[in-house]
Structures are given as structure tokens and as C-alpha cells.
Write a protein that holds these residues in place. Structure first.
Motif, short mmCIF file in Angstrom:
data_model
loop_
_atom_site.label_atom_id
_atom_site.label_comp_id
_atom_site.label_asym_id
_atom_site.label_seq_id
_atom_site.Cartn_x
_atom_site.Cartn_y
_atom_site.Cartn_z
N ALA A 250 0.90 -1.31 0.03
CA ALA A 250 -0.10 0.11 0.08
C ALA A 250 0.78 1.30 0.08
CB ALA A 250 -0.79 -0.03 1.20
N GLY A 251 2.14 1.26 0.52
CA GLY A 251 2.99 2.26 0.28
C GLY A 251 3.48 2.80 1.69
N LYS A 252 2.99 2.02 2.81
CA LYS A 252 3.40 2.54 4.33
C LYS A 252 5.01 2.64 4.48
CE LYS A 252 1.43 -1.25 6.15
NZ LYS A 252 1.28 -2.08 4.74
N SER A 253 5.54 1.58 4.17
CA SER A 253 7.23 1.54 4.29
C SER A 253 7.77 2.75 3.36
CB SER A 253 7.85 0.27 3.72
OG SER A 253 7.30 -0.89 4.49
N THR A 254 7.28 2.99 2.14
CA THR A 254 7.80 3.91 1.33
C THR A 254 7.58 5.37 1.95
OG1 THR A 254 7.50 2.65 -0.75
CG2 THR A 254 7.89 5.13 -1.03
N LEU A 255 6.25 5.65 2.49
CA LEU A 255 5.96 6.55 3.31
C LEU A 255 7.06 7.03 4.43
CD1 LEU A 255 4.39 9.25 3.28
CD2 LEU A 255 2.54 7.86 4.65
N ILE A 256 7.09 6.03 5.40
CA ILE A 256 8.14 6.31 6.42
C ILE A 256 9.50 6.53 6.13
CG2 ILE A 256 6.57 5.16 8.00
CD1 ILE A 256 8.36 2.70 8.12
N LYS A 257 9.81 5.91 4.81
CA LYS A 257 11.14 6.07 4.33
C LYS A 257 11.35 7.57 3.88
CE LYS A 257 12.50 1.31 3.61
NZ LYS A 257 12.67 -0.05 2.76
N ALA A 258 10.22 8.02 3.31
CA ALA A 258 10.62 9.48 2.95
C ALA A 258 10.62 10.32 4.27
CB ALA A 258 9.26 9.54 2.01
N ILE A 259 9.74 10.14 5.22
CA ILE A 259 9.83 10.83 6.36
C ILE A 259 11.12 10.57 6.93
CG2 ILE A 259 8.75 11.42 8.53
CD1 ILE A 259 6.19 10.32 7.52
N SER A 260 11.76 9.63 7.06
CA SER A 260 12.91 9.21 7.72
C SER A 260 14.33 9.63 6.99
CB SER A 260 12.89 7.94 8.01
OG SER A 260 11.84 7.42 8.62
N GLY A 261 14.19 10.00 5.72
CA GLY A 261 15.34 10.46 4.89
C GLY A 261 15.81 9.58 4.12
N ILE A 262 15.45 8.34 4.13
CA ILE A 262 15.98 7.18 3.34
C ILE A 262 16.00 7.36 1.76
CG2 ILE A 262 15.96 4.78 2.95
CD1 ILE A 262 15.32 4.30 5.91
N PRO B 33 19.01 10.50 6.66
CA PRO B 33 18.64 10.03 8.13
C PRO B 33 19.09 10.86 9.05
CG PRO B 33 18.95 7.89 6.98
CD PRO B 33 19.38 9.33 6.03
N LYS B 34 20.56 11.30 8.90
CA LYS B 34 20.96 12.35 9.73
C LYS B 34 20.31 13.47 9.85
CE LYS B 34 25.31 14.67 10.86
NZ LYS B 34 26.57 14.96 10.53
N VAL B 35 19.66 14.16 8.93
CA VAL B 35 18.82 15.16 9.03
C VAL B 35 17.53 14.90 9.82
CG1 VAL B 35 17.40 17.03 7.58
CG2 VAL B 35 19.63 16.29 6.97
N ALA B 36 16.98 13.89 9.49
CA ALA B 36 15.71 13.48 10.14
C ALA B 36 16.19 13.38 11.70
CB ALA B 36 15.23 12.04 9.76
N ASP B 37 17.33 12.93 11.99
CA ASP B 37 17.58 12.77 13.61
C ASP B 37 17.65 14.12 14.12
OD1 ASP B 37 18.71 11.19 15.52
OD2 ASP B 37 20.48 12.15 15.34
N GLN B 38 18.23 14.93 13.23
CA GLN B 38 18.71 16.30 13.81
C GLN B 38 17.36 16.94 14.15
OE1 GLN B 38 21.04 17.70 10.81
NE2 GLN B 38 23.00 17.13 11.89
N LEU B 39 16.37 16.63 13.24
CA LEU B 39 15.06 17.33 13.43
C LEU B 39 14.15 16.86 14.68
CD1 LEU B 39 13.46 17.33 9.83
CD2 LEU B 39 14.29 19.43 11.19
N GLY B 40 14.52 15.53 15.08
CA GLY B 40 13.95 14.88 16.00
C GLY B 40 13.02 13.75 15.71
N ILE B 41 13.27 13.12 14.49
CA ILE B 41 12.40 12.00 13.85
C ILE B 41 13.46 10.85 14.34
CG2 ILE B 41 11.52 10.86 11.85
CD1 ILE B 41 11.43 13.73 10.79
N ALA B 42 12.75 9.72 15.07
CA ALA B 42 13.44 8.41 15.34
C ALA B 42 12.52 7.26 14.69
CB ALA B 42 13.54 8.20 16.95
N THR B 43 13.08 6.80 13.86
CA THR B 43 12.19 5.45 12.98
C THR B 43 12.77 4.06 13.81
OG1 THR B 43 12.01 6.79 11.31
CG2 THR B 43 11.48 4.50 11.00
N MET B 44 11.99 3.43 14.15
CA MET B 44 12.39 2.15 14.60
C MET B 44 11.85 0.98 13.67
SD MET B 44 12.09 2.42 18.64
CE MET B 44 11.02 3.72 18.43
#
Length: 274
Positions: free
Chosen positions: A57-69, A89-100
Motif C-alpha cells: 500500500a505504500g506504508k514503508s515507502t512513506l516512512i522512508k520518505a519521512i525518515s530521509g532514506i 537519516p541524519k537530517v531526520a535525526d537532527q529534526l527529532g525524528i526517530a524511526t524504529m
């Protein structure tokens, strides 16, 4: 028509407030394949958003876009109302986005303290400040009401699935994450460990942290989520407060992209929140 969902939703606030993360027109193409197609989504701070959809459906693609991958092919991402480019991903981390992701990126041969501070070790006189790191690790776990870990010096490889999730979440909180994305956090967990993880997710929301939870388990979704977003073949077909959904409607949206409660064909699909 508003449908009151089962569980936690009946006591949730009516307004989600200003979004922490805003996605507008997010598309991602891989050659001729459109993995995401003009996705609009708001993720408010302090709320738990369940992202659901069938495989592909695109779930993984969406979170990878949010996470900077993966950079979106088109569209705009805003953080705290300001447009941003999350190129790595470093930019995401600096913003405060953590993906598990499901593997949690933990090192089984290191203990809890070492995992929580990996790459962010604290030094004192050019030496590792083991005492300080141990105190911070203990306090962070205590703040998250994690009581099942016997010692922060346990090897992560000896922990249960729920305890491993707790360590990964505590690491994100310790690094001042403002948005925590969890990919199938209760997959393959037993009843007790699932309950532990769900309580941990609720604790994050109560601390004002935004959470996106990807899950195929609708029982878990209706247990913890404040809001729900449904993807179908790369399109966001419905989103809004979970109090306006029930399980049957969500299943219909996941499997067909529409439900009996949807407006007539041709009506623009918008957030169901007033």
C-alpha cells in the motif's frame, strides 16, 4: 456520520491541534511504479497516528520518505510549519525524528547502556563516563515506566521482544525525539510483551511526543491510536480521529480503498476531522 470506535478513542480530545509534521502532495515513483501518489497527512504532536494498509500500500515507502532514506519524487514536507528537505537519516535525526524498524538496530553483544549511547557516548576527561551514562539510562527507562528490565548492564541479546522495544524507544527519547515512528512494534510478540509495548506507546503520547505506528493488528490500533490514516495502492484514502472509525470500515478501506460510509464517488477525500 460519526462512528464511535471501541476502546481508547472515546476519551480522546476532539481537536488534534497544529501538526508537528505536515505532508502535502507526497509522491514517490520507482520508474513506472507509483509507490505513493499525492499523499496529504498531518501528524500532531502528542498524538498517536496509526498508519494502516495492505502489503504494497505504500506504508514503508512513506516512512522512508519521512525518515530521509528516500527523497519524494514530488511534494512538500513541513516540520513545525516550516518546509524542510529530509535528504538523509541524519537530517531526520537532527529534526527529532526517530524511526524504529522491526530489527530495532540494536547490538545483541552490547548491554542496554552501550546500546542507548552508541554513537553518542558521554566523555569525562577523554574517557567514557560510564557512571553518568548508567544513571541517565536508568532514569530514562524509569520515566517511561519500564520496570521489567533487571539491570541496565544486561546484554540486549538476553532481552525479550518487548524489552528490546523498550530500549529502542528509551534511546529515541533520550535523544530528544519529537516524532517516533514504529514499524510493526508488536509483530511476533506474546500477549504480555504486546501489552508492555502498547503501554509504552501510550506513555510516549502522554509525554507530548508524536507517534506513527504501522500495524496490521487492528486490535492494537484501536487500543492505542488517537488518529488513523489508511493507505491503498499508494493513495491516502482516509484519515482522521479514530473515534470516527470502526473495524469494519477500516477493513473495507484497507482492502478496497472505499467503505460504505464514504461520500459518493467524485467527492474529494479529506481529513474527517472537523
Amino acid at each position: 456520520m460519526s462512528i464511535v470506535a471501541e476502546g481508547r478513542a472515546t476519551g480522546e480530545p476532539e481537536s488534534a491541534g497544529a501538526p508537528l509534521l505536515t505532508l502535502r502532495g507526497i509522491s514517490k515513483h520507482f520508474g513506472a511504479v507509483r509507490a505513493l501518489n499525492h499523499v496529504d497527512l498531518d501528524v500532531p504532536a502528542g498524538h498517536i497516528t496509526a498508519l494502516v494498509g495492505d502489503n504494497g500500500a505504500g506504508k514503508s515507502t512513506l516512512i522512508k520518505a519521512i525518515s530521509g532514506i528516500w527523497a519524494p519524487t514530488s511534494g512538500e514536507i513541513s516540520w513545525d510549519g516550516t518546509p524542510v528537505e529530509i535528504g538523509t537519516p541524519k537530517v531526520a535525526d537532527q529534526l527529532g525524528i526517530a524511526t524504529m524498524y522491526q530489527d530495532l538496530a540494536l547490538c545483541d553483544n552490547l548491554d542496554i547502556v552501550q546500546n542507548m549511547f552508541l554513537g553518542h557516548e558521554e566523555l569525562s576527561h577523554r574517557l567514557l563516563d560510564e557512571t553518568r551514562m548508567e544513571i541517565v539510562a536508568k532514569q530514562t527507562l524509569a520515566d517511561l515506566s519500564v520496570t521489567t528490565v533487571q539491570s541496565v548492564r544486561q546484554l540486549v541479546g538476553s532481552l525479550s521482544g518487548g524489552q528490546r522495544q523498550s530500549v529502542a524507544v528509551a534511546r529515541a527519547v533520550m535523544r530528544d525525539a519529537r516524532l517516533v515512528i514504529m514499524d510493526e512494534p508488536t509483530a511476533a510478540l506474546g500477549v504480555t510483551q504486546t501489552a508492555l509495548v502498547l503501554e509504552l506507546i501510550k506513555t510516549l503520547g502522554a509525554r507530548g511526543i508524536a507517534v506513527i505506528v504501522i500495524s496490521h493488528n487492528l486490535n492494537d490500533v484501536f487500543e492505542v491510536a488517537d488518529r488513523i490514516a489508511v493507505l491503498y495502492l499508494g493513495r491516502l484514502v482516509s484519515s482522521g480521529p479514530i473515534a470516527e472509525y470502526d473495524r469494519q470500515r477500516v477493513v473495507e478501506l484497507i482492502t478496497t480503498g472505499r467503505s460504505a460510509d464514504d461520500p459518493p464517488a467524485g467527492t474529494p477525500i479529506t481529513d474527517t476531522e472537523a
